[in-house]
Structure formats: structure tokens, C-alpha cells
Design an enzyme around this catalytic site. Structure first.
Site, short mmCIF file in Angstrom:
data_model
loop_
_atom_site.label_atom_id
_atom_site.label_comp_id
_atom_site.label_asym_id
_atom_site.label_seq_id
_atom_site.Cartn_x
_atom_site.Cartn_y
_atom_site.Cartn_z
N HIS A 30 -60.20 -35.06 42.63
CA HIS A 30 -60.27 -35.79 41.36
C HIS A 30 -59.81 -34.74 40.44
O HIS A 30 -60.14 -34.79 39.14
CB HIS A 30 -61.68 -36.23 40.94
CG HIS A 30 -61.77 -37.04 39.66
ND1 HIS A 30 -62.00 -36.86 38.59
CD2 HIS A 30 -61.31 -38.26 39.89
CE1 HIS A 30 -62.09 -38.00 37.89
NE2 HIS A 30 -61.52 -38.74 38.46
N VAL A 33 -53.91 -35.35 40.37
CA VAL A 33 -53.45 -36.48 41.11
C VAL A 33 -54.54 -37.53 41.27
O VAL A 33 -54.39 -38.65 40.99
CB VAL A 33 -52.81 -36.27 42.56
CG1 VAL A 33 -52.33 -37.30 43.25
CG2 VAL A 33 -51.76 -35.02 42.14
N GLY A 34 -55.45 -37.17 41.88
CA GLY A 34 -56.85 -37.96 42.26
C GLY A 34 -57.26 -38.85 41.04
O GLY A 34 -57.39 -40.03 41.19
N SER A 35 -57.41 -38.06 39.77
CA SER A 35 -57.92 -38.84 38.69
C SER A 35 -56.98 -40.01 38.37
O SER A 35 -57.56 -41.11 38.11
CB SER A 35 -58.23 -38.04 37.56
OG SER A 35 -56.72 -37.23 37.34
N LYS A 123 -48.14 -31.29 50.86
CA LYS A 123 -46.93 -31.01 51.73
C LYS A 123 -47.27 -29.53 52.61
O LYS A 123 -46.79 -29.53 53.65
CB LYS A 123 -45.80 -30.73 50.75
CG LYS A 123 -46.18 -29.84 49.54
CD LYS A 123 -46.40 -30.45 48.42
CE LYS A 123 -47.08 -29.78 47.17
NZ LYS A 123 -46.89 -30.60 46.08
N GLU A 147 -46.01 -39.86 51.42
CA GLU A 147 -44.99 -40.16 50.72
C GLU A 147 -44.92 -39.00 49.57
O GLU A 147 -43.88 -38.51 48.95
CB GLU A 147 -44.66 -41.49 50.12
CG GLU A 147 -43.80 -41.69 49.31
CD GLU A 147 -42.40 -41.86 49.89
OE1 GLU A 147 -41.94 -42.51 50.75
OE2 GLU A 147 -41.55 -40.66 49.54
N ILE A 154 -40.34 -39.87 43.95
CA ILE A 154 -39.07 -40.21 44.49
C ILE A 154 -39.40 -40.92 46.04
O ILE A 154 -39.97 -40.05 46.73
CB ILE A 154 -37.85 -39.32 44.67
CG1 ILE A 154 -37.84 -38.69 43.27
CG2 ILE A 154 -36.98 -39.51 45.22
CD1 ILE A 154 -36.72 -37.51 43.06
N GLY A 205 -49.74 -29.94 34.37
CA GLY A 205 -50.21 -30.53 35.85
C GLY A 205 -49.00 -30.35 36.94
O GLY A 205 -49.30 -31.20 37.78
N LYS A 223 -41.57 -28.77 51.52
CA LYS A 223 -40.99 -29.88 51.36
C LYS A 223 -39.58 -30.23 52.36
O LYS A 223 -39.35 -31.14 52.76
CB LYS A 223 -40.79 -30.20 49.89
CG LYS A 223 -41.85 -30.62 49.10
CD LYS A 223 -41.56 -30.28 47.71
CE LYS A 223 -43.05 -30.69 46.99
NZ LYS A 223 -42.97 -30.34 45.46
#
Ligand code: NDP
Ligand code: HSE
Length: 448
Positions: A30, A33-35, A123, A147, A154, A205, A223
Site C-alpha cells: 500500500h 502504487v498500491g494506494s 520488474k 503490464e 505505456i 514517487g 525492463k
């Protein structure tokens, strides 16, 4: 497991839970990204139910620190026991947005082995363990989506997996790390210093929990491994990618690049090359690269990413967009969640990995490239021809040579024609051993 067995295992039909049935989601992490995943999932729950054919039901959110405030999240749903959350019978899809490798690997494998589909933005995990994870997903007949692992918003993974599945990819190259692009852009456009620019990228972030992964090129290399695996149907792992970061790029390099009409970008380049045995092989590499100021990549600023794909039939394609940050990454995660949830409701699986081509990984030395070399030499008659002789002895031809005064020395700026990486790096080593070469200020490869 061979690619053919993996494909035949994929043919086992998953009938689905049936239209209107809820799909249980567990979110591991969280943070940045999670939040955002949680926020957007809540805001668009009705639309997602229509798109999926059944509602998403949040079953829990795993974190590390239970004492942190979690705005907008039911405290009953927060846990620090990710494994127990994954094992619940009412969890159908596990979203991994923790980061790192070993701990999420255990969690993701446990989820797949228990028949849950997995969506991850990680990744580093995918590039290190794609084969093991793909095998586990195949064995359990569930989806493994990632993704968000490449270039955040993207949709390049889906584009390679689905839209370009009928074409033959020749080359994939571009800017795939937002943090380093932010730093290089700030140093170039405002003269910001490296540490301040990194601190700002972290505060926004964009950076990894340990930003060494960004600035040393490891994130971009992960990546590149994922892109090369998908593009060339060959297992390419993190360790197969030649990786140089931006920590050696100085303000003087950026200034010199500008004077010569270039900007410096950290590029990931994945391409088919011919190896020493004359076979077709895959090369994947990440390094600072001089990009002509008029090239579209030079205009990719801040934390934006851009990826060029060259395909046999489609020709050249360019993808541009937000490469880092909470909401853009959550967009990609949620696209995967919708896809995995649809399959849980209606049955079937998303296209998985296919490494049937199994091409060899090329040695970095065979890669064709060009160098821009900035050096200090003793200012005396004959030095230039001695330097030029070192290049010609290795079969490297020179495109331009510029000479400037530099105190009691002369500054030579040499741009080569294309040669192999092995010949170019050996030439630089020989130059640096010459008594009349006082310093090699910088060696940067030329790209787009
Ligand atoms: P953050 O560091 O912001 O968040 C990590 C989250 O994981 C935190 O909520 C943390 O808990 C939780 N966590 C850490 N350890 C554990 C544990 N042992 N058990 C349960 N939860 C744990 O990372 P990001 O959100 O930035 O990144 C997450 C993933 O997404 C990474 O793999 C990253 O590479 C990837 N990614 C990130 C992008 C970005 O722009 N940030 C873009 C694309 C991908 P707590 O809140 O208690 O500290
Ligand atoms: N740290 C990564 C970056 C996040 O800066 O690109 C997106 O993958």
C-alpha cells in the site's frame, strides 16, 4: 519445461465462475502504487463490474507497518500477514506491489500454486524469475500479468504479447526508466545537480525503494530483459543484459554533449544481432547514450518514457507516456486486474510467455555501436596521427575529430563510425595506456 509443453498445458480450459459472480482481490503493498490501485478501484468499482461481468471485492491489503495511517481503507482489511491473505479461499486474484525479489517471489509462487491469478508491477521479480513464475502459472492454469512492470502506463507488454503477435520484431529501444530520465533532463535543462534531482524524483514517487536500482541502470535492465523476452520469444534474464547506469555522467559530459548537438539519455536497446558463430542472437543492453537533439527521444523529458519498436511488417512504432508514478502505474495494474478478473468470471486465460525461438544471448563484444570519446593529449606534433593509428589498427574508422586547446594539453573529441563493442573498448584501453594521452574524459556511445 519447453515452450511446446507450456503451450499444450495452456489449452486446459478454465470454465470460469460465471457471470455476475464476485472476484476476490488481495493487494500486497500500500505504497506509491498500491494506494493508487486501491483508490481507483474504489472510485470506479461500478464501471469495473460492468467491464468484468462481476464485481471486484477487496478481501485484504497486506502491508509491513500496521501503525501507518491508511486513508480511505477499512482498518479491518489491513494485515501484515500477506501469506495468510493469499491463502484465503475467497481470494481469486493477488496484486503484488511490494517490490524486492525474494519475499515477493515466495508470495507470488504461493498465490499461483494455490490457483490465484497474479498481477504484479515488479520488474525485478519478473526479470529474475520469469521462467519459474510462468511455469507455476501454466501448471495452475491461471494468469500472470505484469503490464505495469515496464514503462508504467505505456501498454507495451500487451502490445508485444497480443497486438504484435503476428509480426516479427527486429529491435526495441528507448527510455524505460523515469527516475534517470528525470535526473538527466533536470541536469541538462536547468543545470540541476545530480543529488537534488534524485531527491526530487524520489519525493515524486518515481524512484525505487532503493534508488540505486534506478541510477545504476538495474531497473531499466530488468525492463529490457522483459521486453527482449517478449519481443524475441526467447528467455532473456536480468543477468543477460549489459548494464551501465548514469552515476558516471557528469555535468561536464552533459555540457559537452550539448555543444556537439546531443543530449544524454539512458537507453535500453534490445535487438537481433549476429554472434561470433554467425548465428542470429539477442542483445539487450542499457547504457547512457548520446541522442541527437532533433531526435524524438531527445524531447522525452521529466519522468516520461518512450519506446520504439521496429517490426518486419508494421515498420516503426513509437510509444510515449508516463513511465513512473502512482496513478500511471495503477492504470496498468488495473488494466491487468480487469483482464484477469474477466477470465476468472468467464473462463479462459490470457496469452502467456512463449520462448519457442530460444535464441542465444549475444556476447556484448559483438554488438555494433559507435563511440564519442573526449580525451586530453599532449599538445605536440604527431600525437593526432598516433591516436588515429590506434583506431585504424582495430579497424575502427573515424567520422569526425575535433581538436581544442585545453591548458598545456590539447583536447581531442573523436566520433567513430560503427564498429564492434569489443574493438571500440579495446581501442579505448590502448589509448588510455599511451603516455601522451593524459586523460580520457568520457566515453559515451552514440545512439539515435
Ligand atoms: P513503495 O515502497 O511505495 O511501497 C511498497 C509497499 O509494500 C508498502 O506499502 C510497504 O508497506 C509494503 N511492504 C513492504 N514490505 C512488505 C512486507 N514484507 N509485507 C507486506 N507489505 C510490505 O513501492 P512502490 O509502490 O513505489 O512500488 C511497488 C512495486 O511497483 C515495485 O515492484 C516497483 O518496482 C513497482 N513499480 C513502481 C512504480 C513507481 O513509479 N513507483 C512504477 C512501476 C512499477 P508499508 O506501507 O507498511 O511500508
Ligand atoms: N523507478 C521506476 C522508474 C519506476 O523510475 O522508472 C517505474 O518502473
Amino acid at each position: 519445461m519447453t515452450a511446446t509443453t507450456a503451450n499444450s498445458e495452456r489449452s486446459t480450459f478454465n470454465p470460469g465462475k460465471g457471470a455476475g459472480q464476485p472476484v476476490g482481490i488481495a493487494i500486497l503493498g500500500h505504497g506509491t502504487v498500491g494506494s493508487e490501485v486501491l483508490r481507483l478501484m474504489g472510485e470506479h468499482s461500478e464501471a469495473f463490474a460492468h467491464r468484468i461481468g462481476g464485481p471486484l471485492e477487496l478481501k485484504g491489503v497486506a502491508v509491513s507497518d500496521l501503525s501507518k495511517p491508511r486513508e480511505g481503507v477499512d482498518p479491518e482489511l489491513i494485515t501484515d500477514d500477506a501469506m495468510s491473505l493469499i491463502e484465503r479461499d475467497d481470494v481469486d486474484i493477488v496484486v503484488e506491489v511490494i517490490g524486492g525479489i525474494e519475499y515477493p517471489r515466495k508470495l507470488v509462487l504461493a498465490a499461483l500454486n494455490a490457483g490465484k491469478s497474479v498481477v504484479t508491477a515488479n520488474k525485478a521479480l519478473v526479470a529474475a524469475h520469469a521462467d519459474e513464475l510462468a511455469d507455476a502459472a501454466d501448471a495452475a492454469n491461471v494468469d500472470l500479468y505484469f503490464e505495469a512492470a515496464v514503462a508504467a502506463a505505456i501498454p507495451v507488454v500487451g502490445m508485444l504479447r497480443r497486438s504484435l503477435a503476428g509480426d516479427n520484431i527486429q529491435r526495441i529501444s528507448g527510455i524505460v526508466n523515469g527516475t534517470t530520465n528525470f535526473i538527466l533532463d533536470a541536469m541538462d535543462s536547468t543545470g540541476a545537480n545530480y543529488d537534488d534531482a534524485l531527491a526530487e524524483a524520489t519525493a515524486l514517487g518515481y524512484a525505487e525503494a532503493d534508488p540505486t536500482a534506478d541510477v545504476e541502470g538495474h531497473d531499466a535492465a530488468s525492463k529490457a530483459a522483459i521486453l527482449a523476452s517478449l519481443g524475441f520469444h526467447t528467455r532473456v534474464k536480468f543477468d543477460d543484459v549489459h548494464c551501465e547506469g548514469i552515476t558516471g555522467v557528469t555535468a561536464a559530459d552533459i555540457e559537452a554533449a550539448r555543444e556537439a548537438g546531443y543530449t544524454i539519455k539512458l537507453l535500453a536497446i534490445c535487438e537481433r544481432v549476429t554472434d561470433n558463430e554467425g548465428r542470429e542472437a539477442v542483445s539487450a543492453r542499457v547504457h547512457p547514450t548520446l541522442v541527437r537533439r532533433e531526435h524524438p527521444l531527445a524531447a522525452v523529458n521529466e519522468s516520461y518514457n518512450a519506446i520504439f519498436v521496429e517490426a518486419e511488417a508494421a515498420g516503426s512504432l513509437m510509444f510515449y507516456g508516463n513511465g513512473a508514478g502512482g496513478a500511471p502505474t495503477a492504470s496498468a495494474v488495473l488494466g491487468d486486474v480487469v483482464g484477469a478478473a474477466r477470465n476468472k468470471v468467464h473462463g479462459g486465460r490470457a496469452p502467456g510467455e512463449n520462448t519457442y525461438a530460444n535464441l542465444p544471448i549475444a556476447d556484448f563484444g559483438v554488438v555494433p555501436t559507435r563511440y564519442h570519446i573526449d580525451m586530453e593529449v599532449v599538445d605536440r606534433v604527431g600525437v593526432l596521427s598516433e591516436v588515429a593509428a590506434k583506431f585504424s589498427a582495430r579497424g575502427v574508422s573515424l567520422k569526425t575529430v575535433r581538436q581544442e586547446e585545453s591548458g598545456e594539453n590539447a583536447r581531442l573529441i573523436v566520433v567513430t563510425h560503427t564498429a564492434t563493442e569489443a574493438d571500440l573498448s579495446a581501442t579505448v584501453e590502448e589509448l588510455s595506456a599511451m603516455p601522451d594521452v593524459k586523460a580520457i574524459n568520457s566515453v559515451i556511445r552514440l545512439g539515435a
